[in-house]
Design an enzyme around this catalytic site. Structure first.
Site, short mmCIF file in Angstrom:
data_model
loop_
_atom_site.label_atom_id
_atom_site.label_comp_id
_atom_site.label_asym_id
_atom_site.label_seq_id
_atom_site.Cartn_x
_atom_site.Cartn_y
_atom_site.Cartn_z
N SER A 108 0.82 -1.21 0.00
CA SER A 108 0.00 0.00 0.00
C SER A 108 0.86 1.27 0.00
CB SER A 108 -0.93 -0.03 1.21
OG SER A 108 -1.43 1.25 1.45
N ALA A 111 2.40 1.92 -3.33
CA ALA A 111 1.38 2.21 -4.35
C ALA A 111 0.84 3.63 -4.20
CB ALA A 111 0.25 1.19 -4.26
N ASP A 152 9.25 -3.79 -3.53
CA ASP A 152 7.87 -3.27 -3.57
C ASP A 152 7.72 -2.17 -4.62
OD1 ASP A 152 7.30 -4.87 -1.42
OD2 ASP A 152 6.13 -3.31 -0.40
O1 PMV Z 1 6.23 -5.04 2.33
P1 PMV Z 1 6.02 -6.49 2.58
O2 PMV Z 1 5.40 -6.79 3.89
O3 PMV Z 1 5.45 -7.21 1.40
O4 PMV Z 1 7.47 -7.15 2.78
C1 PMV Z 1 8.50 -6.88 1.94
C2 PMV Z 1 9.34 -8.07 1.75
C3 PMV Z 1 10.53 -8.24 2.66
O5 PMV Z 1 11.40 -9.11 1.95
C4 PMV Z 1 10.13 -8.89 3.96
C5 PMV Z 1 11.23 -6.92 2.96
C6 PMV Z 1 11.89 -6.28 1.76
O6 PMV Z 1 12.22 -5.08 1.88
O7 PMV Z 1 12.14 -6.93 0.75
#
Ligand code: PMV
Length: 318
Positions: A108, A111, A152
């Site tokens: 979120s 995004a 992300d």
């Molecule tokens: O933002 P989330 O909860 O989908 O987690 C990201 C994934 C992790 O590998 C846990 C952290 C990261 O920065 O890659």
């Protein structure tokens, strides 16, 4: 000036969370049905730039200079102005609406920042290319999430399935066969920086224990990539998800709720299930066949999922 709209999708991590922070590859995919949307409208002269979030009855004004405890939304807008070399605040209102659940590993934060920066740059008639936008959203992620891997912002900005490995060029994931996934929300959440921090402490205390786990997750992710790109056995892909989940349990980032939902999905006939994202709450994923998707969905709800979203990974040529 016209009204300008921009949006960005949610995301899930299919394989490799946590290990990705420690140099292993991970696979992430966009969830296009869940989106953050921003509309930029002209505001009365002299009003400056503000962000309106009706769902939270919030109106934030964007100052020229960074303030202490600045919200991510304000920071995204401010960095966009900086990136565009604007020294005067434009008279604009950005209205943000999003159906992406907060704090549950669906991206979120990245995004909403992406949608804000995109809408603002477009309203100012200086649209940002995806590379610049990605760098900008990563800046915001860094300040608010400690040491994010960058996965992300990347999957969300480009809106394509990706293979991500820190320090390497991002690779597009080619999808040979459609895959159907259910995303089940435990309704609880733990901030990602906490689970990432705990895994880091575990690693610093006992690297002999964690290193093989990270490496095995990396190997699973590479095998999963091959299966997805070649369109081979979904059953095998499901088994890789199950093993990835057990390894995440050993990294202490699962939870009772996540384990219950994964087991319920498997008992209902899902091909594989695992937690997705930071863990200790948030969401889990189940790989399903179209003919039993509805059954698994209902059983996930009965097992306590607060909401279940269906998402399809379409073949690359579609
Ligand atoms: O933002 P989330 O909860 O989908 O987690 C990201 C994934 C992790 O590998 C846990 C952290 C990261 O920065 O890659």
């Amino acid at each position: 000036m016209m009204v300008v709209s921009a949006s960005a999708p949610a995301k899930v991590i299919l394989f490799g969370e946590h290990a990705v922070v420690h140099g292993q590859p991970a696979i992430a995919i966009p969830v296009k049905t869940l989106r953050a949307r921003v509309q930029a409208r002209p505001a009365p002269q002299g009003q400056g730039l503000s962000i309106h979030v009706p769902a939270f009855r919030q109106r934030l004004s964007v100052p020229q200079e960074a303030a202490k405890d600045e919200s991510t939304l304000v920071m995204a807008a401010r960095l966009t102005l900086q990136r565009l070399g604007l020294h005067q605040l434009p008279d604009l209102t950005l209205r943000l609406d999003s159906n992406i659940p907060l704090g549950s590993g669906l991206g979120s934060g990245a995004a909403v920042c992406t949608a804000i920066a995109r809408a603002l740059a477009e309203a100012l008639q200086q649209p940002l290319d995806n590379d610049s936008l990605n760098a900008l959203v990563y800046e915001v992620e860094k300040l608010h999430h400690g040491t994010p891997s960058g996965i992300d912002n990347t999957v969300i900005v480009y809106e394509k399935p990706i293979v991500f490995q820190r320090g390497l060029a991002i690779e597009a994931l080619r999808v040979a066969q459609p895959l159907l996934l259910l995303v089940g929300d435990t309704g609880r959440s733990t901030p990602t920086y906490i689970t990432v921090g705990d895994v880091r402490s575990l690693h610093e205390k006992d690297p002999a224990r964690t290193t093989p786990i990270f490496e095995r997750i990396g190997a699973l992710t590479r095998s999963a990539r091959q299966l997805i790109e070649q369109g081979n056995s979904r059953a095998q892909l499901g088994r890789l998800m199950n093993e990835n989940h057990s390894l995440l349990q050993r990294l202490t980032v699962s939870s009772v709720e996540l384990d219950v939902l994964c087991e319920a999905a498997l008992e209902a006939g899902a091909l594989g299930a695992k937690l997705s994202g930071g863990g200790r709450g948030g969401n889990m994923l189940a790989l399903v066949e179209p003919h039993n998707a509805e059954k698994v969905l209902q059983i996930l709800k009965r097992a306590g999922a607060k909401r279940v979203v269906k998402t399809r990974l379409s073949p690359t040529h579609e």
